[in-house]
Design a protein around this motif. Structure first.
Motif, PDB file in Angstrom:
ATOM      1  N   VAL A  50       1.330   7.189   8.978  1.00 20.57           N
ATOM      2  CA  VAL A  50       1.337   5.921   9.708  1.00 20.57           C
ATOM      3  C   VAL A  50       2.742   5.694  10.242  1.00 20.57           C
ATOM      4  CG1 VAL A  50       0.884   3.446   9.608  1.00 20.57           C
ATOM      5  CG2 VAL A  50      -0.419   5.004   8.146  1.00 20.57           C
ATOM      6  N   ASP A  51       2.895   5.569  11.549  1.00 20.02           N
ATOM      7  CA  ASP A  51       4.204   5.318  12.149  1.00 20.02           C
ATOM      8  C   ASP A  51       4.761   3.981  11.684  1.00 20.02           C
ATOM      9  OD1 ASP A  51       4.079   7.686  13.550  1.00 20.02           O
ATOM     10  OD2 ASP A  51       3.314   6.760  15.388  1.00 20.02           O
ATOM     11  N   GLN A  52       6.082   3.940  11.480  1.00 20.95           N
ATOM     12  CA  GLN A  52       6.765   2.718  11.059  1.00 20.95           C
ATOM     13  C   GLN A  52       7.771   2.315  12.133  1.00 20.95           C
ATOM     14  OE1 GLN A  52       6.270   0.720   8.596  1.00 20.95           O
ATOM     15  NE2 GLN A  52       5.023   1.861   7.130  1.00 20.95           N
ATOM     16  N   PRO A  53       7.646   1.116  12.719  1.00 24.73           N
ATOM     17  CA  PRO A  53       8.539   0.712  13.808  1.00 24.73           C
ATOM     18  C   PRO A  53       9.916   0.234  13.351  1.00 24.73           C
ATOM     19  CG  PRO A  53       6.934  -1.006  13.380  1.00 24.73           C
ATOM     20  CD  PRO A  53       6.544   0.159  12.515  1.00 24.73           C
ATOM     21  N   ALA A  54      10.111   0.008  12.048  1.00 21.20           N
ATOM     22  CA  ALA A  54      11.413  -0.432  11.539  1.00 21.20           C
ATOM     23  C   ALA A  54      11.656   0.208  10.177  1.00 21.20           C
ATOM     24  CB  ALA A  54      11.468  -1.959  11.438  1.00 21.20           C
ATOM     25  N   ARG A  55      12.862   0.031   9.664  1.00 19.16           N
ATOM     26  CA  ARG A  55      13.251   0.698   8.418  1.00 19.16           C
ATOM     27  C   ARG A  55      12.843  -0.079   7.173  1.00 19.16           C
ATOM     28  NH1 ARG A  55      16.735   4.812   8.646  1.00 19.16           N
ATOM     29  NH2 ARG A  55      17.363   4.377   6.506  1.00 19.16           N
ATOM     30  N   ASN A  56      12.379  -1.311   7.321  1.00 17.38           N
ATOM     31  CA  ASN A  56      12.045  -2.112   6.140  1.00 17.38           C
ATOM     32  C   ASN A  56      10.556  -2.449   6.113  1.00 17.38           C
ATOM     33  OD1 ASN A  56      12.276  -3.833   8.338  1.00 17.38           O
ATOM     34  ND2 ASN A  56      13.207  -5.502   7.185  1.00 17.38           N
ATOM     35  N   HIS A  57      10.141  -3.098   5.046  1.00 19.62           N
ATOM     36  CA  HIS A  57       8.745  -3.496   4.820  1.00 19.62           C
ATOM     37  C   HIS A  57       7.827  -2.279   4.778  1.00 19.62           C
ATOM     38  CE1 HIS A  57       9.539  -7.760   6.668  1.00 19.62           C
ATOM     39  NE2 HIS A  57      10.487  -7.359   5.833  1.00 19.62           N
ATOM     40  N   ASN A  58       8.276  -1.233   4.112  1.00 17.89           N
ATOM     41  CA  ASN A  58       7.467  -0.019   4.039  1.00 17.89           C
ATOM     42  C   ASN A  58       6.499  -0.020   2.867  1.00 17.89           C
ATOM     43  OD1 ASN A  58       9.789   2.478   5.424  1.00 17.89           O
ATOM     44  ND2 ASN A  58       8.805   0.704   6.332  1.00 17.89           N
ATOM     45  N   GLY A  59       6.371  -1.169   2.202  1.00 22.30           N
ATOM     46  CA  GLY A  59       5.327  -1.316   1.190  1.00 22.30           C
ATOM     47  C   GLY A  59       5.660  -0.634  -0.123  1.00 22.30           C
ATOM     48  N   GLY A  60       4.642  -0.193  -0.832  1.00 26.23           N
ATOM     49  CA  GLY A  60       4.883   0.377  -2.152  1.00 26.23           C
ATOM     50  C   GLY A  60       3.746   1.239  -2.632  1.00 26.23           C
ATOM     51  N   SER A  61       2.949   0.714  -3.532  1.00 14.93           N
ATOM     52  CA  SER A  61       2.096   1.506  -4.401  1.00 14.93           C
ATOM     53  C   SER A  61       0.998   2.301  -3.702  1.00 14.93           C
ATOM     54  CB  SER A  61       1.413   0.590  -5.425  1.00 14.93           C
ATOM     55  OG  SER A  61       2.338  -0.254  -6.041  1.00 14.93           O
ATOM     56  N   VAL A  62       0.719   3.461  -4.280  1.00 17.95           N
ATOM     57  CA  VAL A  62      -0.558   4.135  -4.094  1.00 17.95           C
ATOM     58  C   VAL A  62      -1.178   4.236  -5.484  1.00 17.95           C
ATOM     59  CG1 VAL A  62       0.523   6.447  -4.216  1.00 17.95           C
ATOM     60  CG2 VAL A  62      -1.764   6.168  -3.256  1.00 17.95           C
ATOM     61  N   LEU A  63      -2.422   3.758  -5.622  1.00 21.64           N
ATOM     62  CA  LEU A  63      -3.082   3.731  -6.928  1.00 21.64           C
ATOM     63  C   LEU A  63      -4.514   4.217  -6.790  1.00 21.64           C
ATOM     64  CD1 LEU A  63      -1.902   0.242  -8.287  1.00 21.64           C
ATOM     65  CD2 LEU A  63      -1.085   2.479  -9.018  1.00 21.64           C
ATOM     66  N   VAL A  64      -4.947   4.986  -7.789  1.00 21.40           N
ATOM     67  CA  VAL A  64      -6.317   5.477  -7.817  1.00 21.40           C
ATOM     68  C   VAL A  64      -7.167   4.520  -8.655  1.00 21.40           C
ATOM     69  CG1 VAL A  64      -7.831   7.386  -8.466  1.00 21.40           C
ATOM     70  CG2 VAL A  64      -5.552   7.849  -7.524  1.00 21.40           C
ATOM     71  N   HIS A  65      -8.204   3.981  -8.051  1.00 20.83           N
ATOM     72  CA  HIS A  65      -9.129   3.076  -8.724  1.00 20.83           C
ATOM     73  C   HIS A  65     -10.017   3.876  -9.674  1.00 20.83           C
ATOM     74  CE1 HIS A  65     -12.558   0.289  -9.107  1.00 20.83           C
ATOM     75  NE2 HIS A  65     -11.704  -0.675  -8.796  1.00 20.83           N
ATOM     76  N   PRO A  66     -10.526   3.231 -10.735  1.00 19.39           N
ATOM     77  CA  PRO A  66     -11.439   3.954 -11.641  1.00 19.39           C
ATOM     78  C   PRO A  66     -12.661   4.559 -10.946  1.00 19.39           C
ATOM     79  CG  PRO A  66     -10.683   1.947 -12.697  1.00 19.39           C
ATOM     80  CD  PRO A  66     -10.155   1.914 -11.300  1.00 19.39           C
ATOM     81  N   ASP A  67     -13.060   4.005  -9.791  1.00 15.70           N
ATOM     82  CA  ASP A  67     -14.206   4.586  -9.086  1.00 15.70           C
ATOM     83  C   ASP A  67     -13.826   5.795  -8.233  1.00 15.70           C
ATOM     84  OD1 ASP A  67     -13.005   3.585  -6.776  1.00 15.70           O
ATOM     85  OD2 ASP A  67     -14.566   2.120  -6.338  1.00 15.70           O
ATOM     86  N   GLY A  68     -12.544   6.182  -8.259  1.00 15.71           N
ATOM     87  CA  GLY A  68     -12.087   7.355  -7.538  1.00 15.71           C
ATOM     88  C   GLY A  68     -11.535   7.082  -6.164  1.00 15.71           C
ATOM     89  N   THR A  69     -11.696   5.868  -5.640  1.00 20.35           N
ATOM     90  CA  THR A  69     -11.101   5.540  -4.350  1.00 20.35           C
ATOM     91  C   THR A  69      -9.609   5.286  -4.525  1.00 20.35           C
ATOM     92  OG1 THR A  69     -11.630   3.179  -4.571  1.00 20.35           O
ATOM     93  CG2 THR A  69     -13.251   4.590  -3.457  1.00 20.35           C
ATOM     94  N   VAL A  70      -8.893   5.325  -3.407  1.00 16.52           N
ATOM     95  CA  VAL A  70      -7.436   5.224  -3.421  1.00 16.52           C
ATOM     96  C   VAL A  70      -7.003   3.976  -2.668  1.00 16.52           C
ATOM     97  CG1 VAL A  70      -5.290   6.325  -2.677  1.00 16.52           C
ATOM     98  CG2 VAL A  70      -7.172   7.725  -3.571  1.00 16.52           C
ATOM     99  N   PHE A  71      -6.187   3.139  -3.320  1.00 18.89           N
ATOM    100  CA  PHE A  71      -5.617   1.955  -2.687  1.00 18.89           C
ATOM    101  C   PHE A  71      -4.169   2.259  -2.297  1.00 18.89           C
ATOM    102  CE2 PHE A  71      -9.278   0.047  -4.496  1.00 18.89           C
ATOM    103  CZ  PHE A  71      -9.467  -1.197  -3.904  1.00 18.89           C
ATOM    104  N   LEU A  72      -3.824   1.974  -1.038  1.00 22.00           N
ATOM    105  CA  LEU A  72      -2.475   2.181  -0.535  1.00 22.00           C
ATOM    106  C   LEU A  72      -1.998   0.891   0.120  1.00 22.00           C
ATOM    107  CD1 LEU A  72      -0.056   4.054   0.193  1.00 22.00           C
ATOM    108  CD2 LEU A  72      -1.306   4.643   2.286  1.00 22.00           C
ATOM    109  N   ALA A  73      -0.831   0.383  -0.309  1.00 17.87           N
ATOM    110  CA  ALA A  73      -0.285  -0.871   0.208  1.00 17.87           C
ATOM    111  C   ALA A  73       0.762  -0.580   1.274  1.00 17.87           C
ATOM    112  CB  ALA A  73       0.342  -1.674  -0.934  1.00 17.87           C
ATOM    113  N   LEU A  74       0.654  -1.264   2.414  1.00 19.32           N
ATOM    114  CA  LEU A  74       1.601  -1.075   3.509  1.00 19.32           C
ATOM    115  C   LEU A  74       2.132  -2.425   3.994  1.00 19.32           C
ATOM    116  CD1 LEU A  74      -0.175   1.644   5.700  1.00 19.32           C
ATOM    117  CD2 LEU A  74       1.578   1.967   3.953  1.00 19.32           C
ATOM    118  N   GLY A  75       3.436  -2.459   4.337  1.00 14.53           N
ATOM    119  CA  GLY A  75       4.040  -3.658   4.886  1.00 14.53           C
ATOM    120  C   GLY A  75       3.723  -3.834   6.365  1.00 14.53           C
ATOM    121  N   ASP A  76       4.234  -4.926   6.945  1.00 16.16           N
ATOM    122  CA  ASP A  76       3.838  -5.335   8.297  1.00 16.16           C
ATOM    123  C   ASP A  76       4.572  -4.611   9.417  1.00 16.16           C
ATOM    124  OD1 ASP A  76       6.357  -6.460   8.245  1.00 16.16           O
ATOM    125  OD2 ASP A  76       5.688  -8.531   8.509  1.00 16.16           O
ATOM    126  N   GLY A  77       5.434  -3.660   9.079  1.00 15.63           N
ATOM    127  CA  GLY A  77       6.177  -2.931  10.102  1.00 15.63           C
ATOM    128  C   GLY A  77       7.651  -3.264  10.136  1.00 15.63           C
TER     129      GLY A  77
END
Length: 287
Positions: A50-77
């Motif tokens: 995912v392209d990032q237009p600025a150097r900040n707000h790059n978010g954080g966690s990637v977590l695997v849910h017990p059902d096997g899906t993956v949650f990824l948090a991203l900031g607003d750019g």
């Protein structure tokens, strides 16, 4: 704001990593296999960029849910005041929680995502309206989101992990403070806890973990979090109805020894806190 931002095990012998790409700083989600007892970086497979237009707000966690899906948090750019206009746009991946299905070295939208087959949102997006979610945590059917504020309010929001399409409100709101002329916006997720810059001396929330450590029975089920500038430990307990109450921590354990950068749990459920000096601390019973 950039670098290695998160990691979790997709399955035994396969590690997911969320990091900033060299040079352009784009968000990269990749998987790394374990080969002959070592993590094989040369076997890295990029799953999402995912392209990032600025150097900040790059978010954080990637977590695997017990059902096997993956949650990824991203900031607003990045920048300020949602300059790139992503906060209220579920058709972009920035400012969102993504929910992905990963298999065979390929990542795609998870089944049940709210915008699959719709023109008004990206199929990978599960929830939106975030500024800089640093970080998220999954526990007992809930998602805990610590979102970094801009001028005044750091916030924690908690939603059920089947609450697809949730809107956390940025940039219409910063925490509970309205930033627009018409504040009557139905359906927004309201924060369950706030830290305020003018009274708490905070600057940037550091989201934590829910305690599941048998050695800390008084904190069982309590969500712990802190702040970069005011490194105290804060506790939050959410009851089955979704109502949250603050849990006061006292004594030496109420302060993190140095600016905290992240929390985690070890294989036995013990709480770990990483600090800016490169140290990992473990939370233990008093005495």
């Amino acid at each position: 704001e950039r670098g290695l931002l998160g990691a979790d095990f997709l399955e035994e012998g396969l590690l997911l990593v969320h990091f900033s790409g060299r040079g352009d700083g784009a968000t990269v989600l990749a998987q790394v296999p374990r080969v002959d007892g070592a993590w094989a970086a040369d076997g890295l497979t990029v799953l999402l960029t995912v392209d990032q237009p600025a150097r900040n707000h790059n978010g954080g966690s990637v977590l695997v849910h017990p059902d096997g899906t993956v949650f990824l948090a991203l900031g607003d750019g990045g920048a300020s005041d949602d300059r790139f206009g992503n906060g209220q746009r579920p058709d972009t991946l920035l400012g969102t929680l993504l929910r992905l299905a990963v298999a065979g070295g390929v990542a795609g939208p998870a089944p049940g995502n709210p915008f699959v087959g719709r023109a008004d949102g990206a199929p990978e997006v599960w929830a939106f309206g975030l500024r800089n979610p640093y970080r998220i945590w999954l526990d007992d059917g809930r998602v805990y989101v610590a979102d970094v504020g801009q001028d005044a309010v750091e916030e924690v929001s908690v939603i059920d992990d089947d609450q697809a399409g949730a809107n956390f409100g940025w940039p219409l709101f910063e925490g509970s403070e309205c930033r627009v002329d018409d504040c009557d916006v139905p359906g927004l997720v309201e924060p369950v806890a706030e830290l305020r810059h003018d009274t708490d001396g905070v600057c940037s929330i550091i989201g934590g973990v829910v305690v599941r450590d048998a050695a800390l029975p008084a904190l069982e089920g309590v969500y712990l979090y802190s702040d970069l500038c005011a490194p105290r430990l804060h506790g939050l307990r959410v009851d089955p109805s979704g109502a949250a109450t603050s849990v006061r921590l006292v004594g030496a354990g109420a302060t993190v020894p140095g600016p905290p950068l992240g929390f985690g749990l070890d294989a036995e459920g013990r709480v770990l806190v990483g600090t800016a000096d490169g140290t990992v601390h473990r939370l233990v019973p008093a005495g």
